[in-house]
Structures are given as structure tokens and as C-alpha cells.
Design a protein around this motif. Sequence first.
Motif, PDB file in Angstrom:
ATOM      1  N   GLY A  80      45.985  54.862  42.571  1.00 12.72           N
ATOM      2  CA  GLY A  80      45.883  56.314  42.395  1.00 12.72           C
ATOM      3  C   GLY A  80      44.515  56.815  42.021  1.00 12.72           C
ATOM      4  N   VAL A  81      43.440  56.126  42.427  1.00 11.75           N
ATOM      5  CA  VAL A  81      42.093  56.580  42.085  1.00 11.75           C
ATOM      6  C   VAL A  81      41.848  57.977  42.657  1.00 11.75           C
ATOM      7  N   PRO A  82      41.289  58.917  41.879  1.00  8.77           N
ATOM      8  CA  PRO A  82      40.963  60.245  42.404  1.00  8.77           C
ATOM      9  C   PRO A  82      39.932  60.148  43.534  1.00  8.77           C
ATOM     10  N   ILE A  83      40.125  60.948  44.599  1.00  9.80           N
ATOM     11  CA  ILE A  83      39.267  60.853  45.786  1.00  9.80           C
ATOM     12  C   ILE A  83      38.682  62.217  46.121  1.00  9.80           C
ATOM     13  N   ILE A  84      37.362  62.224  46.342  1.00 10.78           N
ATOM     14  CA  ILE A  84      36.674  63.399  46.877  1.00 10.78           C
ATOM     15  C   ILE A  84      36.285  63.061  48.311  1.00 10.78           C
ATOM     16  N   VAL A  85      36.824  63.767  49.293  1.00  9.76           N
ATOM     17  CA  VAL A  85      36.466  63.500  50.684  1.00  9.76           C
ATOM     18  C   VAL A  85      35.328  64.414  51.100  1.00  9.76           C
ATOM     19  N   GLN A  86      34.466  63.918  51.967  1.00 12.53           N
ATOM     20  CA  GLN A  86      33.354  64.724  52.477  1.00 12.53           C
ATOM     21  C   GLN A  86      33.221  64.511  53.981  1.00 12.53           C
ATOM     22  N   THR A  87      32.831  65.557  54.655  1.00  9.21           N
ATOM     23  CA  THR A  87      32.637  65.487  56.107  1.00  9.21           C
ATOM     24  C   THR A  87      31.674  66.575  56.543  1.00  9.21           C
ATOM     25  N   ALA A  88      31.011  66.316  57.666  1.00 10.10           N
ATOM     26  CA  ALA A  88      30.085  67.325  58.212  1.00 10.10           C
ATOM     27  C   ALA A  88      30.837  68.374  59.016  1.00 10.10           C
ATOM     28  N   HIS A  89      32.102  68.105  59.328  1.00 12.27           N
ATOM     29  CA  HIS A  89      32.887  69.016  60.158  1.00 12.27           C
ATOM     30  C   HIS A  89      33.847  69.804  59.273  1.00 12.27           C
ATOM     31  N   ALA A  90      33.382  70.958  58.827  1.00 15.05           N
ATOM     32  CA  ALA A  90      34.190  71.777  57.931  1.00 15.05           C
ATOM     33  C   ALA A  90      35.333  72.423  58.697  1.00 15.05           C
ATOM     34  N   GLY A  91      36.448  72.566  58.017  1.00 17.52           N
ATOM     35  CA  GLY A  91      37.586  73.224  58.646  1.00 17.52           C
ATOM     36  C   GLY A  91      38.776  73.218  57.720  1.00 17.52           C
ATOM     37  N   ILE A  92      39.553  74.287  57.717  1.00 14.88           N
ATOM     38  CA  ILE A  92      40.700  74.398  56.830  1.00 14.88           C
ATOM     39  C   ILE A  92      41.706  73.287  57.123  1.00 14.88           C
ATOM     40  N   GLU A  93      41.937  73.024  58.423  1.00 13.26           N
ATOM     41  CA  GLU A  93      42.943  72.025  58.790  1.00 13.26           C
ATOM     42  C   GLU A  93      42.552  70.645  58.291  1.00 13.26           C
ATOM     43  N   THR A  94      41.257  70.302  58.414  1.00 15.67           N
ATOM     44  CA  THR A  94      40.786  68.995  57.939  1.00 15.67           C
ATOM     45  C   THR A  94      40.974  68.861  56.438  1.00 15.67           C
ATOM     46  N   ALA A  95      40.622  69.911  55.705  1.00 13.28           N
ATOM     47  CA  ALA A  95      40.756  69.881  54.246  1.00 13.28           C
ATOM     48  C   ALA A  95      42.215  69.744  53.840  1.00 13.28           C
ATOM     49  N   VAL A  96      43.088  70.513  54.478  1.00 11.48           N
ATOM     50  CA  VAL A  96      44.511  70.465  54.142  1.00 11.48           C
ATOM     51  C   VAL A  96      45.089  69.081  54.419  1.00 11.48           C
ATOM     52  N   ASN A  97      44.726  68.492  55.562  1.00 14.06           N
ATOM     53  CA  ASN A  97      45.231  67.158  55.908  1.00 14.06           C
ATOM     54  C   ASN A  97      44.771  66.111  54.890  1.00 14.06           C
ATOM     55  N   ALA A  98      43.515  66.226  54.441  1.00 12.29           N
ATOM     56  CA  ALA A  98      42.992  65.264  53.471  1.00 12.29           C
ATOM     57  C   ALA A  98      43.720  65.393  52.129  1.00 12.29           C
ATOM     58  N   ILE A  99      43.948  66.618  51.695  1.00 10.74           N
ATOM     59  CA  ILE A  99      44.643  66.836  50.423  1.00 10.74           C
ATOM     60  C   ILE A  99      46.081  66.352  50.518  1.00 10.74           C
ATOM     61  N   ARG A 100      46.742  66.633  51.651  1.00 11.87           N
ATOM     62  CA  ARG A 100      48.114  66.168  51.838  1.00 11.87           C
ATOM     63  C   ARG A 100      48.206  64.652  51.829  1.00 11.87           C
ATOM     64  N   ALA A 101      47.169  64.006  52.364  1.00 11.23           N
ATOM     65  CA  ALA A 101      47.176  62.537  52.428  1.00 11.23           C
ATOM     66  C   ALA A 101      46.996  61.912  51.050  1.00 11.23           C
ATOM     67  N   GLY A 102      46.451  62.684  50.098  1.00 15.64           N
ATOM     68  CA  GLY A 102      46.309  62.142  48.741  1.00 15.64           C
ATOM     69  C   GLY A 102      44.952  62.327  48.114  1.00 15.64           C
ATOM     70  N   ALA A 103      44.031  63.059  48.782  1.00 18.97           N
ATOM     71  CA  ALA A 103      42.732  63.349  48.185  1.00 18.97           C
ATOM     72  C   ALA A 103      42.879  64.474  47.163  1.00 18.97           C
ATOM     73  N   GLN A 104      41.931  64.554  46.217  1.00 21.53           N
ATOM     74  CA  GLN A 104      41.990  65.587  45.194  1.00 21.53           C
ATOM     75  C   GLN A 104      40.995  66.728  45.418  1.00 21.53           C
ATOM     76  N   ASP A 105      39.929  66.470  46.197  1.00 16.91           N
ATOM     77  CA  ASP A 105      38.932  67.516  46.438  1.00 16.91           C
ATOM     78  C   ASP A 105      38.279  67.281  47.794  1.00 16.91           C
ATOM     79  N   PHE A 106      37.621  68.337  48.304  1.00 22.83           N
ATOM     80  CA  PHE A 106      37.036  68.304  49.646  1.00 22.83           C
ATOM     81  C   PHE A 106      35.679  69.003  49.587  1.00 22.83           C
ATOM     82  N   VAL A 107      34.615  68.332  50.069  1.00 23.90           N
ATOM     83  CA  VAL A 107      33.279  68.932  50.104  1.00 23.90           C
ATOM     84  C   VAL A 107      32.692  68.762  51.508  1.00 23.90           C
ATOM     85  N   VAL A 108      31.771  69.654  51.814  1.00 20.06           N
ATOM     86  CA  VAL A 108      31.133  69.655  53.131  1.00 20.06           C
ATOM     87  C   VAL A 108      29.709  69.137  53.000  1.00 20.06           C
ATOM     88  N   LYS A 109      29.318  68.235  53.912  1.00 17.65           N
ATOM     89  CA  LYS A 109      27.944  67.727  53.949  1.00 17.65           C
ATOM     90  C   LYS A 109      26.997  68.828  54.423  1.00 17.65           C
TER      91      LYS A 109
END
Length: 517
Positions: A80-109
Motif C-alpha cells: 500500500g505504498v502511496p503513489i504519485i503518478v506523473q506523465t507528459a500527457h495531461a488529461g482528466i481520463e488519465t488522471a482518473v484511471n490512475a487514481i482508480r487503479a490505486g494512485a494517490q496523486d497525479f502531476v504533469v511533467k
Amino acid sequence: MDQISGRILVVDDDPIQRRLLEEAAKRFGYRVRTAENGLEALNIMSGPEGGDIDVMILDLVMPELDGMGVITKLRESRIGVPIIVQTAHAGIETAVNAIRAGAQDFVVKPVSPERLEVSVRNLLRASALEGEITRIRKQTAGTFTFDDIVTRSEAMERVLRVGRRAATSQIPILIEGESGVGKELVARAIQGTSDRRARPFVTVNCGAIPEHLVESILFGHEKGAFTGAVEKHTGKFQEAHGGTLFLDEVGELPLDIQVKLLRALQEGEIDPIGARRPARIDFRLISATNRRLIDLVKEGRFREDLYYRLNVFPIWLPPLRDRIEDIPDLLRHFLARFAAEEGKPQVRSVAPDAMNMLMAYHWPGNIRQLENAVFRAVVLCDGDHLQVEDFPQIASALEPGSSRHAAPGTPARQPIAETPAAELERREAAATPEPPSAAASGFSASLPPFGFIRSHDDEGHIRSLATIEEEMIRAAIDHYSGRMTEVARRLAIGRSTLYRKLKDYGLEETADRDAAE
């Protein structure tokens, strides 16, 4: 600047991005580990280093195993380690999918260092608070285990390994260590790891029970067994039937009660006061003491045969000063809990100079003292970081020249850096002539030096031990403002023994008056 000193795992296939994130995290006071791809990250998290990772910064787009795949496999493995995902491709759908999968935060490169710091700090704080809530729930349910104990030190890891082995049997256990090191926590972990988990865990502080009530409280009594026994009372041994009985400060038990405890261990039965027949009991005994029982045996204050029955499997807990690497994690957990309890969510971290000060202090009261110090600091704090001034007692103990809290036999620790104003005051004090010392002015019997107790009377004879003991107890009561628990601890005697001596020397009224003041 957050100095909770969590460890971050940076996962990115781009070496430049890895380097930038690593330097940013180090600049904010965190320890950093890097991984080039998702497979390496999974190997780290599933290995011995995994338990040391507090936050993962994870790139979503990577060859072979991408970020979403890493999140899925981690959650499937119940990591259960907290996860911050980052990607160069910003988008609401990408962020929502990452959070649903188990990430805790989302940042854009490219993420700014400030944004990264806020995210990491919030996740560390939330993780610490969640951990505290989980531990409290497990303690209540009797399922607290060694995995729930907050530690990173090798000294404590050895304790946990030994404790896990002890939990698999019914062997009596004696936990030794200074006050405040967490003996009861280890006892609960033994209970929660054993086959008696979720059964009664009954705690008895033997030093807090008046002598005339010890037998009744431990073994129970029948209705009418003595004056005032208006109804039947179930003792602690019977309450612990099927579970674990934890006797804290076991060395404070009176000798006559020690005999009955020995019989309970040997025969598995007790004799409630006034009962016609013995009562059979099934219990696991864990004892604890902050004193060396063998010394009490030599003094004739503890039965030798009982000592060997209790000391079958001894576990010694090191003091906090011998495992200072645990301080940052303990601080984080206490800070999260007290900030939430006191309604101060803005208090999120500890300033660097404050952290250095806390790491330099030797903590005579161990974890209990650290917990209380953080509680007080959160109440005093007006900003979002705990500062040196929020720990006034610790700061005063580490002032240059202060040795009030130095550990016996250890060199004085380095003082915290002086402010310009403090340095000026010190120089002015050094330039001021000191008054003549006691040696230079001659000894004054009417006004002896601070802390001095005379060994000779006015006629030149050695004073009796009873007279010196009475004077020492008076001095301790005055010095600690009538706080009898502290007086007993500093005199290295049990509270029941202290109260008996107060009665012998006619000091009860003095103690009551000092406590009231």
C-alpha cells in the motif's frame, strides 16, 4: 522544508527526469532511491528495501511494464505504498484511471519542485495518520502485531525477531527496559501474533495498586469475604482466562502476593479471597519491569524461585537514545495524530534545526517523552512547521553547558547552533565576574551547595541511613513539586514503597501540600 526524512522511490525510464526528481527530493530533506523501469521498481518493493519506501513517484509511460501495470501489481500484492503518478500527457481520463487503479496523486511533467514537495508532504502525513488509526484499531481488537510497531533500527529489529519466536509458544516472557520504551506495545504484539489473538488482553500496573488491594484485584474475592466486600469480584487472572495477562512493574508486587503468583504459574489455579475451592485458569503471562529483578532478588525484595519462573524468556528493549534512527518515523506518526486531534491540519512537518535538536537529545523518558513533547509542540505551534521554540524543555536541556539530562556514562551531545542574540548573551555572561565558589569561601553548614546532602552530623559522626533517606525523599518531593510518580522513578523505588516510607517518616502531609501547590 520537511525534515521527517521519508524515503522516496523515483521510477522513470528517462535518466534526466530521474536525476531532476532525485535532486529536488533530496533538496527538501528526503532520502531517495531510483529505478529505471517498472520491473526494477517491483523488485525493490517486494524485497527487503520495500518496507523502507514511504512514497513512490511513478512515470506512467515506460517500456515493458508501464506505470498502470506497476500500480496494479503492487495493489494485487497488498503493497500500500502511496503513489504519485506523473506523465507528459495531461488529461482528466488519465488522471482518473490512475487514481482508480490505486494512485494517490497525479502531476504533469515537468512538475515544479514546490508542487512535488506539497504532494509528498501531504502523502507522508496522510500515511502516518492512517497508520496511527490502524494501530489503534488493532490494539482494541487484539490483532496488533510486530509489523505494526514503528521502527527502522537494527536493535529493535532483533527484538521483533525474538518476539515473533516467543509468540509461537506459551512460554512466560519477561520484558525488561527503561520506562517509556514500549514494553506494553511489544506485549500486545506478542498477543496479536500468538494463537490467543483476539482473546482477552488484561493489563495490570502492579506499582499503581495499593498494597491492601493487590490480592483482591489480582485474584478476586467472594461476597462477604471481608468488610466492604458487598458483592463478588472477578480478579484480573480470571478476566484473562483464555488470553494474556500482562503484569507491568512486576517487581513491585508484595512478597505474599508473589507466593500466590508462583502457585498460579505452577498449578494453573488461583485462590480468590473467601472462595471454598481453587479456580482453574488458562492464561499466558507476560511480565515487564523497568528495574533489574535480579537486584531485587539480592536485596530480598523479590522471590528467587518466582524470578526464575518469570525469566524463562527475557526480552530487553533498548532505550530511544540507542535507536535514534527511529525518531523521524515516530515524529511523523505522533505529529499526524496530534495535529488531527488538536484541529491543526496546517502543522505538517518539523523544521531542520528542530529535527537536529531532537536527534541530539538523549530522551531519558524514551518514546513516552517524545510523544508528550510532540503533543506539547503541536499545541504551541503557530505555523506549519514545528520549530525549536516549540520544544522549550528540550532546547533548554541542550543549551551550552547544560548537563541536566546527560545519559550516565555518555559524553555530552553537541548543542544546537546558537542564534546571534544567544551568543551575545553568552559572551556577556562570560565577561561578568563569577561569585566566589564554595571552596573559596569556605563550607557553610547552614547553606550547603545545591544538591548537597551531609554525611556527618554536627558532632562529626556519620549520619544514619534512615536520616539520609528521609532527607533525600524530602528533597525529591520538593524538587519534583510533589509529583509522586516522578519522585518514585527518580529514587528508583516503587510507588507503594514510596508511600510506605512517607508514612514511616511522617512526610504524608508534606507530599500532599507540595502536590496541591
